[in-house]
Design a protein around this motif. Structure first.
Motif, short mmCIF file in Angstrom:
data_model
loop_
_atom_site.label_atom_id
_atom_site.label_comp_id
_atom_site.label_asym_id
_atom_site.label_seq_id
_atom_site.Cartn_x
_atom_site.Cartn_y
_atom_site.Cartn_z
N THR A 1 0.83 -1.19 0.00
CA THR A 1 0.00 0.00 0.00
C THR A 1 0.87 1.25 0.00
O THR A 1 1.89 1.31 0.69
N ARG B 1 -10.47 -3.60 6.51
CA ARG B 1 -9.38 -3.85 7.45
C ARG B 1 -9.51 -5.21 8.14
O ARG B 1 -9.21 -5.36 9.32
N SER C 1 -3.01 5.38 -0.62
CA SER C 1 -3.90 4.22 -0.69
C SER C 1 -3.84 3.51 -2.04
O SER C 1 -4.73 2.73 -2.37
N THR D 1 -4.05 2.57 7.29
CA THR D 1 -3.95 2.64 5.83
C THR D 1 -3.11 3.79 5.33
O THR D 1 -2.69 3.79 4.17
N LEU E 1 -8.35 -3.48 2.43
CA LEU E 1 -8.04 -2.15 2.94
C LEU E 1 -9.28 -1.45 3.47
O LEU E 1 -9.25 -0.79 4.51
#
Length: 799
Positions: free
Chosen positions: A167, A207, A171, A376, A204
């Motif tokens: 990542t 989570r 993002s 993130t 993402l």
């Protein structure tokens, strides 16, 4: 090792310096392929053996530390323990490692053994996971990590591919390594921009581990979808210490069935292995909390916070014993810090965030936003966020605009508490704009006039124009409103009372607006007029709406009066022909009683009709019918058909012929008239009844305690076709028989079928009754109808 084996195969397959004939090229190619495959298998076996040796050596090292012996003695002890336990040396080595490690792989092993109903074919999945861990730790890059995971741990589970995504700070997703996918797919999916929905993006967003049962059903793009469009995917966030470094995506070639909990735990353990690898290889590797780099990063953020005007909190992560994010420590607050509860900087600095702001832990609250940003790296901006603190046990809530961003090992939390006065002023401004209201104040001594922007807009003037004094207001109004404005000003300035006026404003652009002005005088300490303040509202829309409503009310009143006249005329016409309570008819051979129940609403006056008359030949005409529709048209149609049938019956024709003629009347001599009817002729001498039906429900015969309906003979409703035929039947009646003829208002219901209502009608009709009239009254009382339609019921008793 695989590459070395392939190179050896390549050397073995090198051609001789002397050319060979073409006839031997095919056998040579076969031998080359077999050699490459054999060397590949040998290389894989060698790699597996090397992994096993590495695990055994690690177990020896653990025994050396525990037993305090040398390597040779530890090796002998390991072999001896394996023989005594009846297991392999590798399995025992893995068991020793698990007992010493107490990590995620050890937890997976314990869960597997606790839920296994029998001795597993292999000693849990531990060997696979430990072998994969050994390969991952020895891997030089993420590509090798992906290959190690697929070969050692995922291929035995049926997976055909694995992708490791990293990542970015924005993002985005970058493919760091893959195994099992085509090289062209890897090139195509090298980079995924932010906000692009993919399978990996699910991990993402949520989570947590996410399952895609079938790619075709989920309609999510991802690597390798072209080769297996119906395959399943499992995506797992790979993170440590509350931060997500990447995503582990595992691919299956077929739709994915629900996976056991043990398999899910294995996959999460593999994702944790990936996370440690990604963290170590990341250029943004989080420094150790006790290291100089960590403190230097926090010092840099502290310096940045000092140059910002809004409230800034520098938050450092607090991890629990398992390395998971538990809270944030308020490392620093800047000089502009404003606490909602009024606490000074010294009271919050160095304290846990949830201790200072416990209400932030509610679902979807501020702490959730902090966790997401820290995990993130995606910045967050939340307008009008509630900041709740407690003063004693009393909650105090403040509204603030919040921004959160991740910088290295920490977070910057910035908030700007909303100024209540500015918020209310802004709210008032929007309310005035939406309500088309403008305000003014005029000082009667200095002649200074203040208007807000909305009032300039109402008058059609630029904000740079000179406001209109109250004394000159009449010059800007319609001539018919001048007197009203004069009374308004006299009440306001001379009587010094609050006043209001409505007038038509003539704007400079030629547009006329209807304005309502309300004002009040402001007096000084001596009771003298000091100023006048008030408001103006554009009520043009309301004025024209009232005009339209008044016109509509007048039109509706005329329509209602006309409708009432039509309904009253139809009702009078119906009652003139069929009174609601007609007298009992005494004719030779039979007694006739009639009950008519009109519709509950006068607007639903229908076309039900009945008739009984003695014909010149001695027979008695019995008929009942129902004209479609309601109102004056149905009532006049009923009169036409009833009188026409009377006239036609004098000819002596039978019921079927009478209905055929009546159908012609309905089709040719009326305007779009349709109706149903039953026509019967009773001969008192022979007690025979001839009857026919035109789309109407057949009569009911009550004999003794039994009631039964006549058959549904063929017969189309009247007025549908120009020519049609009807079926005529003859019934022999007996003394004390009762014949019932009725319209559909007696049985029609909205919720059940007509056949069910007919069955209920037969039950009611068969009940004993002392007289014919009481029988008809009982049938009306207990009828199943609920449509509020008019109803006609005729009872004929044979004497």
């Amino acid at each position: 090792m695989i590459e070395a084996a392939a190179a050896a195969a390549h050397r073995e397959a090198q051609p001789d310096r002397h050319p060979r004939s073409n006839t031997s090229s095919a056998p040579e190619a076969g031998r080359l392929a077999a050699t490459v495959e054999r060397l590949r298998e040998e290389a894989l076996e060698a790699q597996s053996a090397a992994d096993g040796r590495a695990l055994v050596e690690l177990a020896k090292g653990i025994l050396v530390g525990r037993l305090g012996c040398g390597p040779a003695e530890a090796s002998r002890q390991l072999v001896k323990l394996a023989e005594q336990s009846g297991t392999t040396l590798l399995a025992l080595a893995v068991d020793i490692i698990n007992q010493a490690a107490r990590d995620r792989v050890s937890e997976v092993t314990q869960e597997f053994l606790a839920t296994a109903v029998a001795e597993p074919a292999e000693p849990a999945p531990t060997i696979r996971l430990r072998a994969a861990e050994s390969r991952v730790l020895a891997a030089g890059d993420t590509q090798a990590v992906a290959a190690a995971l697929l070969e050692n741990a995922l291929a035995p589970l049926g997976a055909h591919g694995v992708a490791i995504w990293v990542t970015g700070a924005d993002s985005s997703l970058t493919l760091a390594g893959q195994a099992g996918f085509a090289p062209e797919d890897a090139d195509r999916w090298r980079y995924v921009p932010p906000e692009v929905a993919t399978c990996a993006r699910l991990a993402l967003t949520h989570r947590e581990l996410s399952v895609v049962t079938s790619l075709s059903q989920a309609s999510l793009p991802t690597i390798g979808r072209r080769q297996h469009p119906d395959g399943g995917r499992i995506v797992i966030p790979a993170g440590t210490g509350g931060r997500i470094h990447g995503v582990l995506e595992i691919a299956w070639p077929q739709p994915l069935a629900p996976q056991p909990v043990q398999i899910i735990r294995q996959l999460e353990a593999l994702a944790e292995l990936c996370a440690h690898t990604l963290e170590e290889q990341s250029p943004h590797h989080t420094p150790d909390a006790s290291g100089a780099a960590y403190h230097a990063a926090l010092a840099e953020l502290t310096d940045l916070a000092g140059h910002l005007d809004d409230t800034v909190l520098v938050l450092a992560p607090v991890l629990d014993a398992d390395g998971r994010l538990a809270d944030f420590r308020i490392h620093h607050v800047n000089n502009s810090f404003m606490d909602p509860a009024g606490r000074p900087r010294s009271m919050v600095t160095g304290r846990p965030f949830l201790e200072i702001y416990p209400a932030a832990a509610e679902d979807g609250g501020l702490f959730d936003k902090l966790e997401r940003t820290y995990a993130t790296g995606e910045a967050c901006q939340a307008l009008r966020t509630a900041l709740t603190t407690f003063v004693g046990e009393v909650p105090l809530t403040t509204v603030a605009d919040v921004r959160i961003s991740r910088h290295g090992p920490a977070l910057l939390l910035i908030w700007k508490i909303e100024d209540e006065k500015a918020r209310l002023a802004n709210l008032l401004q929007h309310a005035q704009r939406l309500g088309r209201v403008g305000g003014f104040e005029q000082n009667m001594r200095t002649r200074q006039i203040s208007w807000n922007e909305q009032l300039f807009a109402l008058f059609g003037l630029p904000t740079t124009a000179t406001p209109v004094p109250l004394e000159d207001l009449a010059a800007h109004a319609h001539a018919h409103d001048v007197n009203s404005i004069g009374r308004f000003l006299r009440t306001l300035m001379h009587s010094r009372r609050e006043s209001a006026v409505e007038f038509r404003l003539q704007r400079p652009d030629g547009i006329t607006r209807h304005i309502r002005m309300v004002a009040e005088p402001v007096l000084d300490a001596r009771g003298r007029l000091y100023s006048v303040r008030g408001a103006c509202q554009d009520v043009s829309s309301q004025h024209w709406t009232e005009v339209a409503l008044a016109a509509t009310r007048d039109q509706l009143a005329d329509t209602e009066a006309e409708s009432a006249d039509r309904s009253r005329l139809a009702l009078q016409l119906q009652h003139a022909i069929m009174p609601p309570a007609p007298a009992l008819l005494e004719v030779p051979g039979i007694r006739i009683a009639v009950r008519y129940r009109p519709a509950e609403s006068e607007s639903l006056v229908g076309g039900d009709w009945y008739d009984s008359v003695v014909l010149p030949n001695g027979e008695i005409l019995l008929s009942v019918g129902d004209v479609a529709g309601h109102g004056i048209q149905a009532a006049t149609g009923m009169v036409v058909l009833r009188n026409a049938l009377r006239g036609l019956a004098v000819t002596g024709a039978g019921p079927a012929q009478l209905l055929a003629w009546l159908n012609r009347v309905a089709f040719h001599l009326t305007s779009d008239l349709t109706a149903t009817a039953v026509c019967a002729l009773f001969d008192p001498k022979t007690r025979t009844l001839r009857w026919a039906r035109a789309g109407h429900l057949p009569p009911v015969l009550v004999r003794g305690q039994q009631a039964q309906s006549f058959p549904l003979n063929a017969g189309l409703l009247l007025g549908a076709l120009p020519e049609t035929t009807f079926v005529e039947e003859e019934v022999q009646l007996e003394t004390d028989d009762i014949l019932l003829m009725y319209t559909d208002g007696l049985v029609e219901r909205r919720d059940i079928a007509v056949t069910d209502s007919l069955a209920q009608l037969l039950t009611v009709a068969s009940r004993p009754a002392s007289t014919l009239e009481r029988r008809l009254d009982s049938m009306l009382t207990y009828s199943a109808s609920d449509t509020d339609d008019d109803t006609c019921l005729i009872g004929i008793e044979v004497r």
